[in-house]
Design a protein around this motif. Structure first.
Motif, PDB file in Angstrom:
ATOM      1  N   GLU A 150      -0.730  20.168 -14.107  1.00  0.00           N
ATOM      2  CA  GLU A 150      -0.992  21.226 -15.095  1.00  0.00           C
ATOM      3  C   GLU A 150      -1.451  22.507 -14.410  1.00  0.00           C
ATOM      4  N   ARG A 151      -2.261  22.343 -13.359  1.00  0.00           N
ATOM      5  CA  ARG A 151      -2.691  23.520 -12.593  1.00  0.00           C
ATOM      6  C   ARG A 151      -1.497  24.121 -11.847  1.00  0.00           C
ATOM      7  N   ALA A 152      -0.658  23.253 -11.300  1.00  0.00           N
ATOM      8  CA  ALA A 152       0.492  23.723 -10.525  1.00  0.00           C
ATOM      9  C   ALA A 152       1.477  24.500 -11.391  1.00  0.00           C
ATOM     10  N   MET A 153       1.683  24.051 -12.618  1.00  0.00           N
ATOM     11  CA  MET A 153       2.667  24.690 -13.488  1.00  0.00           C
ATOM     12  C   MET A 153       2.245  26.088 -13.923  1.00  0.00           C
ATOM     13  N   GLU A 154       0.995  26.428 -13.662  1.00  0.00           N
ATOM     14  CA  GLU A 154       0.532  27.792 -13.929  1.00  0.00           C
ATOM     15  C   GLU A 154       0.753  28.707 -12.731  1.00  0.00           C
ATOM     16  N   ARG A 155       1.157  28.130 -11.603  1.00  0.00           N
ATOM     17  CA  ARG A 155       1.402  28.917 -10.401  1.00  0.00           C
ATOM     18  C   ARG A 155       2.717  29.685 -10.492  1.00  0.00           C
ATOM     19  N   ASP A 156       2.769  30.791  -9.772  1.00  0.00           N
ATOM     20  CA  ASP A 156       3.992  31.586  -9.697  1.00  0.00           C
ATOM     21  C   ASP A 156       4.577  31.439  -8.296  1.00  0.00           C
ATOM     22  N   PRO A 157       5.716  30.758  -8.173  1.00  0.00           N
ATOM     23  CA  PRO A 157       6.326  30.583  -6.842  1.00  0.00           C
ATOM     24  C   PRO A 157       6.936  31.898  -6.344  1.00  0.00           C
ATOM     25  N   ASP A 158       6.082  32.858  -6.075  1.00  0.00           N
ATOM     26  CA  ASP A 158       6.509  34.185  -5.641  1.00  0.00           C
ATOM     27  C   ASP A 158       7.203  34.110  -4.277  1.00  0.00           C
ATOM     28  N   ASP A 159       8.253  34.907  -4.106  1.00  0.00           N
ATOM     29  CA  ASP A 159       9.014  34.885  -2.849  1.00  0.00           C
ATOM     30  C   ASP A 159       8.138  35.249  -1.656  1.00  0.00           C
ATOM     31  N   ALA A 160       7.210  36.177  -1.856  1.00  0.00           N
ATOM     32  CA  ALA A 160       6.333  36.585  -0.749  1.00  0.00           C
ATOM     33  C   ALA A 160       5.436  35.428  -0.318  1.00  0.00           C
ATOM     34  N   VAL A 161       4.974  34.650  -1.277  1.00  0.00           N
ATOM     35  CA  VAL A 161       4.122  33.501  -0.952  1.00  0.00           C
ATOM     36  C   VAL A 161       4.939  32.448  -0.216  1.00  0.00           C
ATOM     37  N   LEU A 162       6.135  32.172  -0.713  1.00  0.00           N
ATOM     38  CA  LEU A 162       6.989  31.169  -0.069  1.00  0.00           C
ATOM     39  C   LEU A 162       7.351  31.585   1.348  1.00  0.00           C
ATOM     40  N   ALA A 163       7.593  32.879   1.546  1.00  0.00           N
ATOM     41  CA  ALA A 163       7.920  33.361   2.891  1.00  0.00           C
ATOM     42  C   ALA A 163       6.719  33.203   3.826  1.00  0.00           C
ATOM     43  N   ALA A 164       5.525  33.494   3.307  1.00  0.00           N
ATOM     44  CA  ALA A 164       4.315  33.366   4.132  1.00  0.00           C
ATOM     45  C   ALA A 164       4.052  31.913   4.502  1.00  0.00           C
ATOM     46  N   LEU A 165       4.394  30.996   3.616  1.00  0.00           N
ATOM     47  CA  LEU A 165       4.152  29.572   3.872  1.00  0.00           C
ATOM     48  C   LEU A 165       5.000  29.038   5.024  1.00  0.00           C
ATOM     49  N   GLU A 166       6.085  29.708   5.347  1.00  0.00           N
ATOM     50  CA  GLU A 166       6.976  29.208   6.399  1.00  0.00           C
ATOM     51  C   GLU A 166       6.276  29.094   7.747  1.00  0.00           C
ATOM     52  N   ASP A 167       5.239  29.899   7.964  1.00  0.00           N
ATOM     53  CA  ASP A 167       4.549  29.882   9.258  1.00  0.00           C
ATOM     54  C   ASP A 167       3.251  29.082   9.235  1.00  0.00           C
ATOM     55  N   VAL A 168       2.975  28.411   8.122  1.00  0.00           N
ATOM     56  CA  VAL A 168       1.744  27.629   8.020  1.00  0.00           C
ATOM     57  C   VAL A 168       2.024  26.193   8.453  1.00  0.00           C
ATOM     58  N   GLU A 169       1.197  25.700   9.340  1.00  0.00           N
ATOM     59  CA  GLU A 169       1.274  24.308   9.783  1.00  0.00           C
ATOM     60  C   GLU A 169      -0.135  23.738   9.831  1.00  0.00           C
ATOM     61  N   PRO A 170      -0.260  22.426   9.756  1.00  0.00           N
ATOM     62  CA  PRO A 170      -1.598  21.831   9.884  1.00  0.00           C
ATOM     63  C   PRO A 170      -2.232  22.201  11.220  1.00  0.00           C
ATOM     64  N   LEU A 171      -3.531  22.399  11.213  1.00  0.00           N
ATOM     65  CA  LEU A 171      -4.244  22.724  12.443  1.00  0.00           C
ATOM     66  C   LEU A 171      -4.223  21.531  13.394  1.00  0.00           C
ATOM     67  N   GLU A 172      -4.227  21.831  14.666  1.00  0.00           N
ATOM     68  CA  GLU A 172      -4.198  20.791  15.688  1.00  0.00           C
ATOM     69  C   GLU A 172      -5.409  20.920  16.603  1.00  0.00           C
ATOM     70  N   VAL A 173      -5.809  19.795  17.149  1.00  0.00           N
ATOM     71  CA  VAL A 173      -6.863  19.803  18.159  1.00  0.00           C
ATOM     72  C   VAL A 173      -6.193  20.065  19.507  1.00  0.00           C
ATOM     73  N   PRO A 174      -6.596  21.137  20.211  1.00  0.00           N
ATOM     74  CA  PRO A 174      -5.927  21.447  21.486  1.00  0.00           C
ATOM     75  C   PRO A 174      -6.184  20.377  22.529  1.00  0.00           C
ATOM     76  N   GLY A 175      -5.360  20.367  23.538  1.00  0.00           N
ATOM     77  CA  GLY A 175      -5.534  19.410  24.622  1.00  0.00           C
ATOM     78  C   GLY A 175      -6.766  19.721  25.458  1.00  0.00           C
ATOM     79  N   ASP A 176      -6.938  18.955  26.515  1.00  0.00           N
ATOM     80  CA  ASP A 176      -8.114  19.136  27.365  1.00  0.00           C
ATOM     81  C   ASP A 176      -8.181  20.552  27.922  1.00  0.00           C
ATOM     82  N   VAL A 177      -9.385  21.112  27.909  1.00  0.00           N
ATOM     83  CA  VAL A 177      -9.627  22.444  28.454  1.00  0.00           C
ATOM     84  C   VAL A 177     -10.323  22.277  29.804  1.00  0.00           C
TER      85      VAL A 177
END
Length: 661
Positions: A114-141
């Motif tokens: 119900e919350r999702a159906m109130e969202r607007d799948p705007d093209d700008a938002v969808l384009a911005a999401l293309e570069d989002v990935e889950p955060l990662e823990v970096p390797g040994d420093v």
């Protein structure tokens, strides 16, 4: 929470999950991204762990999808949703959604839908999401310009475990400490005994360093932000485009990230840039300076006539003097000018300040030709510049790490929220693409108004909407290619989506409580004796267990194909009678509806997908089933058309048509 209590989580997986900061909270909240940060846990594996935990929390045995065909329709649903995601994370997260008999689980997802159906799948938002990935823990420093020093073996072991990024050295006294300081830009002494000791170099006495590793190794927090910089910046863009509530000041976080490069080095500091350039360009600058000095000296020699008296020449030869002494005697001023030009070239080119005096000693005062650097001085200059650079970088790293220290958790929340937004937008896009609505749940039976199946192999806009009301046991009759199987698919799709808590592609839907869906697809060809017996056993178990399983929906497509028609009609009549006696809901598609109804010992409702006739050789069908109507078959329609003809055989066809009554 006992992590091993989650179905499918063994001791090894539990140990990996335990390395998360708050594994229980991540699993409870369904945060697949957070769970996937555990070492060795992929997104797919994280989704399965979360799904198992959800089932456990809602006391859900996972038996809703009772047959292969039911599970196939569920997979089709997930594919439709996944097609509308932007990130791989959202596709994996959707794997945690499943049809359930648990009211609490359905309500949980319904709130999300119900919350999702109130969202607007705007093209700008969808384009911005293309570069989002889950955060990662970096390797040994690894940090090579600093080290830890201690006189105690136990402290040594603790230091190696607490701060693996730095080398840990065992020393006996201040002399050893001074020796370390000559090899490292910074030495951190962990023992109180070194307090007040005067040692040349950057030596710090910090007994509490192991309690605050980030203060000693700012590279640790900076590595996290450097590694995930683009992901966090993309999440910032998503929050701005979607106008989401942010867990921190986006401008402050963005400004801090702009001060950090991909290697974890602070940027934008002119002094650090100057020192780095000096270190990088030192050899080239000294080499150019040698050329400058030698070119000047060569020009001076070529332009000047040098006259030496015979007695002087004899004296020089007797002393074994060479060209250096000649230069010293005859071209001292020119040599001094050439060397000064070389020194100034190094100082100006590298913009040297505090170490300019060392740079001057890189070229000797004593005349020589060609002019050559003093390698030991150049090495000293390199060490001084490198140490200054490293100390400057460390100070900047410490300042930046302090600024970012409080932002890690908000950054994680920021990225997770952007990824979760993709999940919600997938649901919103699904609802928009298929004109879906939230179903009404509760009571008995299934009602579909204006339902259209997105599983058909045609454009969704070309799908004809249908209505159907199912209660009790029903036979569904109709012509070939009239839409009977598609109707079963639509019923299954509707029930699955409703029990997942998701919107359904229809104008209005009501679905009663169902505990298990048994959908049996059409069998290809007559079964042999063994397979036929196995099929009968499965239906026997279904009928026997139906009451104990709760409310069961049974969908069967042309069961008559398993054996000869006469026996099939009797078998289906018996199954429908047993299901009806147990107050279960069932829809059987069959061309033997008339025979089944005549064979049955109790009233069985028959609905029909009615053929309207033939037009230019093409079948015209009303795909909405008519209640309590036995649909006419295609052969009957053809005979009827021939009987209505004016040829001489019309009487024959009329007699044939009477056989269908």
């Amino acid at each position: 929470m006992d992590l091993t209590a989650i179905p499918g989580v063994g001791a090894k997986t539990a140990d990996a999950l335990a390395e998360l900061e708050a594994p229980e909270a991540a699993i409870e909240s369904g945060d697949v991204a957070a769970v996937a940060r555990a070492p060795g846990i992929s997104q797919g594996r994280a989704a399965r762990i979360v799904r198992a935990a959800i089932r456990q929390r809602h006391d859900d045995e996972g038996t809703f999808l009772a047959t292969p065909r039911a599970r196939e329709v569920y997979r089709d649903v997930l594919d439709l949703l996944a097609d509308r995601t932007v990130t791989d994370y959202a596709a994996a997260r959707l794997e945690t959604f499943y049809p359930s008999a648990s009211e609490s689980r359905i309500d949980e997802v319904r709130a999300l839908s119900e919350r999702a159906m109130e969202r607007d799948p705007d093209d700008a938002v969808l384009a911005a999401l293309e570069d989002v990935e889950p955060l990662e823990v970096p390797g040994d420093v690894r940090v090579r310009d600093r080290c830890l020093a201690t006189t105690d073996g136990e402290t040594y072991a603790s230091a190696r475990e607490a701060i693996p990024e730095l080398s840990v050295e065992v020393v006996e006294d201040s002399r050893d400490l001074a020796e370390l300081a000559r090899g490292y830009a910074t030495v951190v002494a962990l023992d109180d005994s070194f307090a007040g000791v005067d040692v040349e170099g950057d030596v710090r006495v910090e007994p509490d360093a192991l309690a605050e590793p980030a203060a000693v190794v700012p590279e640790r927090p900076l590595a996290f932000f450097a590694h995930n910089r683009d992901r966090i910046l993309a999440a910032i863009t998503v929050h701005r485009a979607a106008d989401l509530d942010a867990p921190c000041d986006l401008d402050v976080l963005e400004a801090a990230l702009d001060r950090l490069d991909a290697e974890g080095t602070p940027t934008g500091d002119d002094e650090l840039r100057r020192l780095q350039t000096a270190v990088d360009d030192l050899d080239a600058a000294v080499g150019e300076a040698e050329s400058v000095a030698n070119d000047r000296l060569r020009e001076a020699i070529e332009a000047q006539d040098v006259t030496i008296e015979g007695a002087d020449l004899l004296s020089l030869v007797e002393r074994g003097a060479g060209v250096d002494e000649v230069l010293s005697r005859e071209l001292a001023d020119e040599y001094d000018d050439a060397v000064e030009a070389a020194r100034e070239h190094v100082i100006d080119t590298l913009d040297l300040r505090d170490v300019a005096d060392i740079a001057r000693r890189a070229f000797p005062d004593e005349p020589t030709f060609p002019v050559e650097r003093e390698e030991s001085v150049v090495s000293r200059l390199r060490e001084e510049l490198t140490t200054a650079r490293d100390r400057r970088a460390e100070r900047l790293k410490t300042e930046l790490a302090d600024d970012l220290a409080s932002m890690r958790e908000p950054a994680e929340t920021l990225v997770d929220a952007a990824l979760e937004l993709d999940v919600e937008l997938a649901i919103a896009r699904f609802a928009a693409d298929f004109d879906a609505t939230m179903p009404e749940l509760g009571g008995d039976g299934i009602t579909i108004e204006g339902g259209r199946s997105p599983l058909l192999d045609v454009e969704f806009g070309d799908v004809e909407p249908v209505d159907y009301d199912v209660s009790g046991v029903r036979l569904l009759s109709g012509v070939n290619s009239g839409g009977k199987t598609s109707m079963l698919d639509l019923i299954a799709l509707t029930v699955i989506l409703a029990h997942m808590g998701l919107p359904v592609p229809a104008d209005r839907v009501h679905v009663g409580r169902i505990d298990a869906l048994h959908y049996h697809a059409k069998t290809q060809g007559t079964l042999d004796a063994g397979a036929f017996e196995s099929t009968l056993r499965s239906f026997g178990e279904l009928v026997t267990d139906a009451a104990s399983e709760g409310e069961t929906l049974v969908l069967v497509d042309e069961l008559e194909s398993i054996t000869e028609p006469g026996a099939s009609a009797k078998i289906m009549a018996g199954i429908l009678e047993a299901l009806g006696a147990r107050d279960q809901t069932a829809v059987f598609v069959s061309h033997l509806a008339r025979e089944i109804r005549e064979t049955a010992d109790r009233e069985i409702g028959v609905d029909g997908i009615q053929a309207l006739g033939l037009e230019d050789g093409k079948l015209q069908v009303d795909r909405t089933p008519r209640k309590d109507t036995l649909a006419r078959s295609t052969p009957e329609l053809i005979v009827e058309k021939l009987a209505d003809g004016n040829d001489g055989d019309a009487g024959f066809y009329a007699d044939l048509l009477a056989k269908f009554e």
